[in-house]
Design a protein around this motif. Structure first.
Motif, PDB file in Angstrom:
ATOM      1  N   SER A 274     -20.574  37.343  -1.482  1.00 16.67           N
ATOM      2  CA  SER A 274     -21.804  37.964  -1.971  1.00 16.67           C
ATOM      3  C   SER A 274     -22.822  37.908  -0.853  1.00 16.67           C
ATOM      4  O   SER A 274     -23.096  36.842  -0.324  1.00 16.67           O
ATOM      5  CB  SER A 274     -22.319  37.179  -3.174  1.00 16.67           C
ATOM      6  N   GLY A 275     -23.341  39.056  -0.494  1.00 15.55           N
ATOM      7  CA  GLY A 275     -24.129  39.169   0.721  1.00 15.55           C
ATOM      8  C   GLY A 275     -25.392  38.337   0.778  1.00 15.55           C
ATOM      9  O   GLY A 275     -25.846  37.784  -0.210  1.00 15.55           O
ATOM     10  N   PHE A 276     -25.944  38.273   1.943  1.00 16.29           N
ATOM     11  CA  PHE A 276     -27.200  37.595   2.220  1.00 16.29           C
ATOM     12  C   PHE A 276     -27.134  36.098   1.918  1.00 16.29           C
ATOM     13  O   PHE A 276     -28.153  35.434   1.805  1.00 16.29           O
ATOM     14  CB  PHE A 276     -28.363  38.243   1.447  1.00 16.29           C
ATOM     15  N   THR A 277     -25.915  35.540   1.705  1.00 16.44           N
ATOM     16  CA  THR A 277     -25.787  34.091   1.548  1.00 16.44           C
ATOM     17  C   THR A 277     -24.968  33.581   2.727  1.00 16.44           C
ATOM     18  O   THR A 277     -24.419  34.371   3.483  1.00 16.44           O
ATOM     19  CB  THR A 277     -25.039  33.725   0.253  1.00 16.44           C
ATOM     20  N   GLY A 278     -24.844  32.256   2.844  1.00 13.22           N
ATOM     21  CA  GLY A 278     -24.031  31.697   3.923  1.00 13.22           C
ATOM     22  C   GLY A 278     -24.750  31.804   5.250  1.00 13.22           C
ATOM     23  O   GLY A 278     -25.954  32.062   5.298  1.00 13.22           O
ATOM     24  N   PRO A 279     -23.993  31.612   6.343  1.00 13.60           N
ATOM     25  CA  PRO A 279     -24.629  31.628   7.655  1.00 13.60           C
ATOM     26  C   PRO A 279     -25.365  32.953   7.849  1.00 13.60           C
ATOM     27  O   PRO A 279     -24.854  34.001   7.492  1.00 13.60           O
ATOM     28  CB  PRO A 279     -23.439  31.528   8.616  1.00 13.60           C
ATOM     29  N   ARG A 280     -26.571  32.861   8.380  1.00  8.97           N
ATOM     30  CA  ARG A 280     -27.382  34.069   8.543  1.00  8.97           C
ATOM     31  C   ARG A 280     -26.726  35.065   9.495  1.00  8.97           C
ATOM     32  O   ARG A 280     -26.061  34.692  10.450  1.00  8.97           O
ATOM     33  CB  ARG A 280     -28.758  33.690   9.087  1.00  8.97           C
ATOM     34  N   ASN A 281     -26.920  36.308   9.224  1.00  7.78           N
ATOM     35  CA  ASN A 281     -26.452  37.400  10.084  1.00  7.78           C
ATOM     36  C   ASN A 281     -24.954  37.391  10.304  1.00  7.78           C
ATOM     37  O   ASN A 281     -24.469  37.891  11.305  1.00  7.78           O
ATOM     38  CB  ASN A 281     -27.143  37.357  11.459  1.00  7.78           C
ATOM     39  N   THR A 282     -24.202  36.809   9.370  1.00 12.11           N
ATOM     40  CA  THR A 282     -22.769  36.774   9.586  1.00 12.11           C
ATOM     41  C   THR A 282     -22.150  38.137   9.279  1.00 12.11           C
ATOM     42  O   THR A 282     -22.635  38.874   8.422  1.00 12.11           O
ATOM     43  CB  THR A 282     -22.102  35.680   8.727  1.00 12.11           C
ATOM     44  N   THR A 283     -21.088  38.434  10.009  1.00 14.60           N
ATOM     45  CA  THR A 283     -20.391  39.694   9.778  1.00 14.60           C
ATOM     46  C   THR A 283     -19.034  39.415   9.144  1.00 14.60           C
ATOM     47  O   THR A 283     -18.104  40.186   9.305  1.00 14.60           O
ATOM     48  CB  THR A 283     -20.218  40.475  11.091  1.00 14.60           C
ATOM     49  N   GLY A 284     -18.927  38.285   8.441  1.00 16.73           N
ATOM     50  CA  GLY A 284     -17.679  37.940   7.760  1.00 16.73           C
ATOM     51  C   GLY A 284     -17.809  38.174   6.259  1.00 16.73           C
ATOM     52  O   GLY A 284     -18.915  38.166   5.719  1.00 16.73           O
ATOM     53  N   LEU A 286     -15.632  36.385   4.185  1.00 17.77           N
ATOM     54  CA  LEU A 286     -14.899  35.258   3.603  1.00 17.77           C
ATOM     55  C   LEU A 286     -15.786  34.536   2.588  1.00 17.77           C
ATOM     56  O   LEU A 286     -16.887  34.114   2.913  1.00 17.77           O
ATOM     57  CB  LEU A 286     -14.490  34.299   4.720  1.00 17.77           C
ATOM     58  N   ASN A 287     -15.267  34.400   1.373  1.00 17.81           N
ATOM     59  CA  ASN A 287     -16.054  33.845   0.274  1.00 17.81           C
ATOM     60  C   ASN A 287     -15.821  32.348   0.089  1.00 17.81           C
ATOM     61  O   ASN A 287     -16.701  31.630  -0.357  1.00 17.81           O
ATOM     62  CB  ASN A 287     -15.667  34.604  -0.997  1.00 17.81           C
ATOM     63  N   SER A 288     -14.612  31.894   0.418  1.00 22.74           N
ATOM     64  CA  SER A 288     -14.295  30.479   0.225  1.00 22.74           C
ATOM     65  C   SER A 288     -13.126  30.125   1.143  1.00 22.74           C
ATOM     66  O   SER A 288     -12.392  31.012   1.587  1.00 22.74           O
ATOM     67  CB  SER A 288     -13.870  30.233  -1.217  1.00 22.74           C
ATOM     68  N   LYS A 289     -12.968  28.816   1.352  1.00 26.60           N
ATOM     69  CA  LYS A 289     -11.845  28.370   2.196  1.00 26.60           C
ATOM     70  C   LYS A 289     -10.533  28.776   1.543  1.00 26.60           C
ATOM     71  O   LYS A 289      -9.581  29.185   2.208  1.00 26.60           O
ATOM     72  CB  LYS A 289     -11.891  26.859   2.353  1.00 26.60           C
ATOM     73  N   ALA A 290     -10.477  28.677   0.190  1.00 27.87           N
ATOM     74  CA  ALA A 290      -9.232  28.967  -0.534  1.00 27.87           C
ATOM     75  C   ALA A 290      -8.799  30.412  -0.297  1.00 27.87           C
ATOM     76  O   ALA A 290      -7.601  30.703  -0.216  1.00 27.87           O
ATOM     77  CB  ALA A 290      -9.435  28.712  -2.018  1.00 27.87           C
ATOM     78  N   SER A 291      -9.770  31.305  -0.180  1.00 29.73           N
ATOM     79  CA  SER A 291      -9.385  32.723  -0.050  1.00 29.73           C
ATOM     80  C   SER A 291      -8.813  33.039   1.338  1.00 29.73           C
ATOM     81  O   SER A 291      -8.167  34.073   1.522  1.00 29.73           O
ATOM     82  CB  SER A 291     -10.552  33.639  -0.389  1.00 29.73           C
ATOM     83  N   LEU A 292      -9.044  32.132   2.298  1.00 33.34           N
ATOM     84  CA  LEU A 292      -8.520  32.383   3.645  1.00 33.34           C
ATOM     85  C   LEU A 292      -6.990  32.528   3.629  1.00 33.34           C
ATOM     86  O   LEU A 292      -6.416  33.355   4.332  1.00 33.34           O
ATOM     87  CB  LEU A 292      -8.940  31.250   4.592  1.00 33.34           C
ATOM     88  N   LYS A 293      -6.341  31.764   2.754  1.00 31.52           N
ATOM     89  CA  LYS A 293      -4.880  31.826   2.679  1.00 31.52           C
ATOM     90  C   LYS A 293      -4.442  33.225   2.236  1.00 31.52           C
ATOM     91  O   LYS A 293      -3.489  33.794   2.781  1.00 31.52           O
ATOM     92  CB  LYS A 293      -4.347  30.750   1.714  1.00 31.52           C
ATOM     93  N   VAL A 294      -5.149  33.775   1.252  1.00 33.45           N
ATOM     94  CA  VAL A 294      -4.774  35.114   0.765  1.00 33.45           C
ATOM     95  C   VAL A 294      -4.988  36.149   1.868  1.00 33.45           C
ATOM     96  O   VAL A 294      -4.133  37.014   2.105  1.00 33.45           O
ATOM     97  CB  VAL A 294      -5.588  35.497  -0.500  1.00 33.45           C
ATOM     98  N   TRP A 295      -6.142  36.068   2.551  1.00 38.30           N
ATOM     99  CA  TRP A 295      -6.384  37.007   3.665  1.00 38.30           C
ATOM    100  C   TRP A 295      -5.280  36.872   4.710  1.00 38.30           C
ATOM    101  O   TRP A 295      -4.811  37.873   5.252  1.00 38.30           O
ATOM    102  CB  TRP A 295      -7.749  36.751   4.310  1.00 38.30           C
ATOM    103  N   ASN A 296      -4.891  35.624   5.003  1.00 39.96           N
ATOM    104  CA  ASN A 296      -3.820  35.396   5.989  1.00 39.96           C
ATOM    105  C   ASN A 296      -2.523  36.027   5.528  1.00 39.96           C
ATOM    106  O   ASN A 296      -1.825  36.678   6.303  1.00 39.96           O
ATOM    107  CB  ASN A 296      -3.594  33.899   6.203  1.00 39.96           C
ATOM    108  N   ASP A 297      -2.188  35.812   4.230  1.00 37.95           N
ATOM    109  CA  ASP A 297      -0.952  36.394   3.699  1.00 37.95           C
ATOM    110  C   ASP A 297      -0.991  37.921   3.769  1.00 37.95           C
ATOM    111  O   ASP A 297       0.033  38.574   3.963  1.00 37.95           O
ATOM    112  CB  ASP A 297      -0.724  35.946   2.243  1.00 37.95           C
ATOM    113  N   LEU A 298      -2.192  38.454   3.583  1.00 36.24           N
ATOM    114  CA  LEU A 298      -2.344  39.921   3.642  1.00 36.24           C
ATOM    115  C   LEU A 298      -2.360  40.428   5.092  1.00 36.24           C
ATOM    116  O   LEU A 298      -2.340  41.641   5.330  1.00 36.24           O
ATOM    117  CB  LEU A 298      -3.655  40.347   2.957  1.00 36.24           C
ATOM    118  N   ARG A 299      -2.462  39.480   6.009  1.00 33.88           N
ATOM    119  CA  ARG A 299      -2.617  39.780   7.442  1.00 33.88           C
ATOM    120  C   ARG A 299      -3.837  40.663   7.689  1.00 33.88           C
ATOM    121  O   ARG A 299      -3.791  41.675   8.391  1.00 33.88           O
ATOM    122  CB  ARG A 299      -1.351  40.414   8.021  1.00 33.88           C
TER     123      ARG A 299
END
Ligand SMILES: C[S@@+](CC[C@H](N)C(=O)[O-])C[C@H]1O[C@@H](n2cnc3c(N)ncnc32)[C@H](O)[C@@H]1O
Length: 376
Positions: A274-284, A286-299
């Motif tokens: 959800s935008g405008f949260t997390g590190p400022r001005n980020t262009t990522g 990624l919503n959570s550490k857990a979702s990184l695995k799914v992104w990785n699986d999706l390549r």
């Protein structure tokens, strides 16, 4: 609220950022290398998920309009959009880019709903909006009513002043946590009690053809008992199993929707941040550490989103996964390709990640129009 980082984390992010900038520069200097796009071309067109319906005779206006997800869904469902209110100028620019003829009030002077008297909008049939969700998000501190970003009181004030035939409000499912029961009752339900019949329900974007796992809560209220009696929640259109009413369309998955070649695995994308949260001005995204695995699986690489597909292809991540462009993120959120966003990449990602997926907004808008007797 400032994003809190330790000095150690700050140093780590800085080092990663410098390394990645150097790599990007080096790749961009290798002009002679031709990077091939992995896209096959047959991408999902989210406009197909929400065929443009004829005007239904209902007018609507929006609060907290952001990048326009709710507004677009309602427009495609046949509503006559009257006015949008949004605090951020950059979101106003997005609206002007796409709908120069709409009455858009953006920025701290014209768009801040806390400064608006809504009684002049009495003729509007439907009011919709997504009050800021950070006060209730499990990704934040869940300070609820104590969070200065809590704008539910303003949304309710607008409903009391406009007295529309119906209202729709969207938020994160965290708002349904037990700890917010009293908030929902005292801030949302009680002030409208006796004037509106209110329904609350959750919807999942992937049930409506959006290639992303994203659950949100909706509050829908009707002034007339007859309209409330006709209300039926939107039914899923896509899924793995059929329903009592027949088979559903197959779920849209991330890789196939983006037009990426098969790798023998595909699934809906994890929730976009959800935008405008997390590190400022980020262009990522990624919503959570857990979702990184799914992104990785999706390549698919969920960081360093690029402005265009060409730039993304020219700057492949070290692990060779597919780098996203802003158009890809918009597609994963259910925005048709002709809806453009204004601003720097991080602002565009912010508007996309903050939005209601337009096909979900469309599904709710259609059911509301039915309940109001405007369409069959
Ligand atoms: C969750 S987003 C809404 C997304 C939008 N419904 C969509 O579908 O794209 C909430 C928005 O409320 C805006 N906002 C916050 N405080 C506001 C205020 N006082 N007046 C107007 N807008 C405000 C934020 O800038 C943000 O864009």
């Amino acid at each position: 609220m400032p994003y809190e980082l330790t000095q150690e984390q700050r140093d780590k992010y800085r080092a990663t950022s410098i390394r990645s900038q150097q790599r990007k520069q080096a790749l961009q200097n290798r002009k002679s290398v031709k990077h091939e796009s992995p896209l096959r071309g047959d991408r999902l067109d989210p406009a197909d998920l929400m065929p443009l319906l004829p005007q239904n005779g209902l007018s609507c206006m929006s609060l907290f309009s952001g990048g326009g997800g709710l507004d677009l869904g309602f427009e495609r469902a046949g509503y006559d959009h009257r006015t949008s209110f949004e605090l951020l100028d950059i979101c106003g620019e997005t609206f002007r880019l796409n709908r120069p003829d709409w009455d858009v009030r953006a920025g701290s002077a014209a768009g801040d709903v806390t400064k608006v008297k809504f009684s002049s909008f009495r003729s509007v049939d439907v009011v919709h909006g997504g009050p800021p969700c950070q006060p209730f998000s499990v990704a934040g501190k869940q300070a609820g009513a104590q969070d200065p970003r809590n704008m539910w009181g303003e949304f309710v004030r607008c409903i009391q002043q406009v007295r529309p035939r119906a209202f729709i409000a969207e938020n994160v499912v965290g708002l349904l946590d037990k700890k917010f029961d009293s908030f929902v009752q005292h801030v949302i339900v009680d002030p409208l009690q006796g004037q509106y019949t209110i329904f609350k329900f959750k919807l999942a974007a992937h049930d409506f053809g959006v290639p992303q796992a994203r659950r949100r809560v909706f509050f829908v209220g009707f002034r007339a008992a007859r309209d409330a009696a006709r209300w039926v929640e939107p039914a899923p259109t896509h899924g793995d199993d059929g329903t009592l009413f027949g088979p559903l369309l197959p779920r849209n998955t991330a890789r196939a929707s983006l037009g990426l070649p098969s790798i023998g695995y595909d699934d809906v994308a994890p929730t976009l941040r959800s935008g405008f949260t997390g590190p400022r001005n980020t262009t990522g995204i990624l919503n959570s550490k857990a979702s990184l695995k799914v992104w990785n699986d999706l390549r698919i690489w969920p960081n360093g989103v690029q402005r265009t597909h060409e730039l993304a292809v020219a700057y492949p991540p070290e692990n060779g996964h597919f780098r996203l462009s802003v158009e890809d993120c918009a597609l994963l959120q259910g925005f048709p390709a002709d809806w453009k966003f204004s601003g720097a990449v991080y602002q565009v990602i912010g508007q996309i990640g903050n939005s209601v997926c337009p096909p979900v907004a469309y599904a709710v808008a259609r059911q509301v129009a039915k309940a109001l007797g405007a369409v069959e």
